[in-house]
Design a protein around this motif. Structure first.
Motif: not given
Length: 654
Positions: A48-53, A90-92
């Motif tokens: 769910c981290s921004l880099d992974c997304v 929800p924090n994704c």
């Protein structure tokens, strides 16, 4: 591996340079294994981290750029599954990374407008992708920021395009395409049920009600084949009407939705059996939609009319036998009761039709047989029906299968409620403690606690959680005097019910007095006298009710004694008659079997008859009789002399 952050590490390096797709495929398999393990929550949290997304977004774009082979399409769908799983968090940051905007383009844009490399076909893998994207919309709708993105990408327009019925029947070679369209239609309806309440303004702007009502008409042409479409369509209508938005409900009413839904539910009932869970769910949802439409509008209740009343009465006659059978029968019964309250009560026209069809009696039958959880709403409906003057005589004339009257049933409910609450009563159901005529077990436990000034006390809370208040109001509307069909036990209970309001008021004052004592607050002399007077009034009323109950029980005891004496006298008389009959039979047998006894009996009878005969008197022995002669009438015949007069005489013995 998860403790070392394997999921996040693999995701960040899945776009490394390699022969096209091979390294990405291996990374996808590793992520699949990690997400399918027991540590799924940890793996999702790492992704769910921004880099992974962003890494997932790049991987998805690179796979789309490859040739449309089966392996590449499957890999693309794997990445969509990963995206769906992390979207549940929800924090994704799917929206912040613009990945969601990119994915929405494949839903909102027609296939012909997409570049040839990304063009979607009717293959199974492309169908799975479309369904995954529609499912992703449901997850994204939980994010408040997604509403604006949906509006910009015209998601509502695309969903309504998916759910629109086909304009014409496709030819035979296109039957596979039709099957895919129906699958997408079902998924789009499921998505619309989640998104329409969030984007209600867009839903109305795109004439969503019209699209759904047209779809319902299309489904009714072939129910067996399109039952699932009808089920999802009704779910969407329930989702938008349950919000209570008047513009939505008014639009449905103006388009004739009430009459249309009534026709559909009647058709569904004709083909429904006890095991058809889908049809039962649809009927329940239709009733809830009708309740939402008619609840606050008198004109819509009139539109509900006789057809709706007939439908409700039909479902009430089924009773509550299948309440615990599962398959939605309990929801159907509850929605039927809600339909009575929302669509019938409050409108004189529908109320009169409902009462004329014995609706009040059906509610009482349901009250008699339904589970405890249904009693509150049924009693509330009956209370509202009492605003109609025709209700009271119908309630008083009602009898259940055992011949019990409505007041008797209500008083039995009162006793059951008090037993459940742990109210102290004697063996005959009378008041055991005049100081606590209504006190429940819960109130007794917290009697030593002090409540804040803005919190309701235990005596007030108790009225919200049980049926005694509603039963009291119902019996007060019926009148406490001359109620039919009451037993002695009912009369004992009725004495408590009649004083319920007085007891409750005094109980609240006693709580005030107790709380003042717990808070070390001493009232002034006048207030102390007033509180003491109220407490004594409570005890006096409770004592008078207790004495009245004792008198009723004593009268019943005396009546039972008199009845016992009467029955004993009847039994004794019956036994005497049996003894006489037996003795007579023995004599008869003796006479017919013994000649000597027969001769004796004959001689005895002759002697008895002879003693009764009087000897004949000689004419000279008769005593002389004197008479007085009276002239009764006299008439002249017109002849001369005495012969011209006719005289009628009568004589009286002296």
């Amino acid at each position: 591996m998860l403790d070392a952050g394997a999921a996040g590490t693999v995701c960040l390096h899945m776009n490394s340079a390699d022969p096209p797709g091979r390294f990405l495929s291996c990374c996808s398999e590793i992520l699949w294994i990690l997400l399918d393990s027991s540590g799924r929550e940890d793996a999702v949290a790492q992704l769910c981290s921004l880099d992974c997304v962003v890494s997932l977004k790049e991987a998805f774009s690179s796979v789309l750029a490859l040739t449309s082979q089966g392996f590449d399409l499957q890999l693309r769908n794997y990445l969509l599954v990963f995206t769906t799983l992390i979207a549940e968090n929800p924090n994704c940051p799917l929206i912040e990374s613009l990945f969601a905007k990119q994915l929405l383009g494949y839903i909102t844009l027609p296939e012909l407008e997409i570049s040839s490399a990304q063009k979607l076909t009717h293959s199974k893998e492309d169908l799975k992708m479309k369904k995954l994207l529609l499912n992703l919309l449901i997850l994204l709708s939980r994010n408040v920021a997604a509403a604006q993105l949906f509006r910009e990408e015209l998601v509502m327009v695309s969903l309504l395009r998916f759910v629109a019925p086909p304009k014409k029947q496709p030819s035979l070679p296109q039957s596979a395409i039709l099957s895919q369209q129906e699958e997408l239609q079902l998924q789009a309806l499921e998505t619309l049920a989640s998104i329409a309440p969030v984007m209600l303004q867009d839903y109305m702007g795109c004439q969503g009600n019209t699209h759904l009502l047209l779809l319902l008409d299309w489904c009714c042409d072939a129910r067996d084949r399109r039952k699932l479409q009808m089920q999802r369509c009704i779910r969407v209508l329930r989702a938008v009407t349950s919000l209570g938005e008047q513009s939505v409900n008014q639009d449905l009413s103006d388009q004739g939705a009430i009459h249309q839904l009534l026709g559909i539910i009647i058709q569904l009932e004709d083909v429904c059996d006890e095991g058809d869970a889908v049809t039962i769910e649809m009927m329940s949802n239709i009733q809830l939609i009708l309740s939402a439409l008619c609840e606050t509008d008198l004109h819509r209740k009139e539109l509900f009319g006789s057809e709706g009343v007939e439908m409700v009465v039909h479902f009430l006659k089924k009773g509550s036998e299948n309440f615990y059978h599962g398959l939605g029968h309990n929801k159907l019964l509850i929605s039927t009761i809600d339909c009575v309250w929302s669509c019938i009560v409050g409108c004189c026209i529908t109320e009169n039709q409902f009462l004329w069809k014995d609706g009040a009696g059906l509610l009482l039958d349901l009250l008699r047989s339904s589970p405890r959880c249904m009693h509150g709403i049924i009693l509330s409906i009956l209370l509202d029906l009492f605003n109609n003057p025709d209700t009271r005589p119908l309630i008083l004339d009602w009898r259940d299968a055992d011949g019990r009257s409505a007041p008797s049933v209500l008083l039995q409910l009162w006793r059951d409620q008090e037993e459940e609450l742990g109210v102290l009563r004697d063996e005959n159901g009378g008041i055991a403690d005049p100081e606590k005529p209504l006190l429940t077990r819960f109130q007794d436990k917290i009697s030593n606690l002090s409540f804040s000034a803005n919190a309701p006390s235990a005596a007030v809370l108790e009225t919200m959680e049980n049926l005694r208040g509603k039963i009291y109001l119902l019996l007060s509307r019926l009148g406490f005097q001359d109620l039919p069909g009451l037993s002695v036990e009912d009369h004992v209970t009725l004495g408590i019910v009649m004083r319920y309001l007085d007891f409750k008021v005094c109980e609240v004052w006693n709580e005030i007095r107790s709380e003042l004592s717990l808070d070390d607050v001493k009232p002034v002399t006048s207030d102390e006298k007033a509180l003491h007077s109220i407490s004594m009034t409570l005890m006096g009323k409770a004592q008078s009710v207790k004495e009245e109950q004792i008198r009723i029980l004593e009268e019943q005891k005396q009546q039972e004694i008199k009845e016992e004496i009467r029955i004993y006298a009847e039994m004794k008389s019956h036994r005497t008659q049996e003894d006489l009959a037996a003795k007579s039979w023995e004599n008869y047998v003796a006479r017919t079997s013994n000649y000597n006894i027969l001769k004796e009996e004959k001689a005895r009878r002759k002697k008895h008859l002879k003693s009764k005969l009087k000897p004949k008197e000689a004419p000279g022995d008769r005593p002389p009789k004197n008479f007085i002669t009276h002239i009764m009438a006299m008439k002249t015949t017109g002849e001369p002399g005495p012969s011209g007069v006719e005289v009628s005489l009568a004589r009286t013995v002296i």
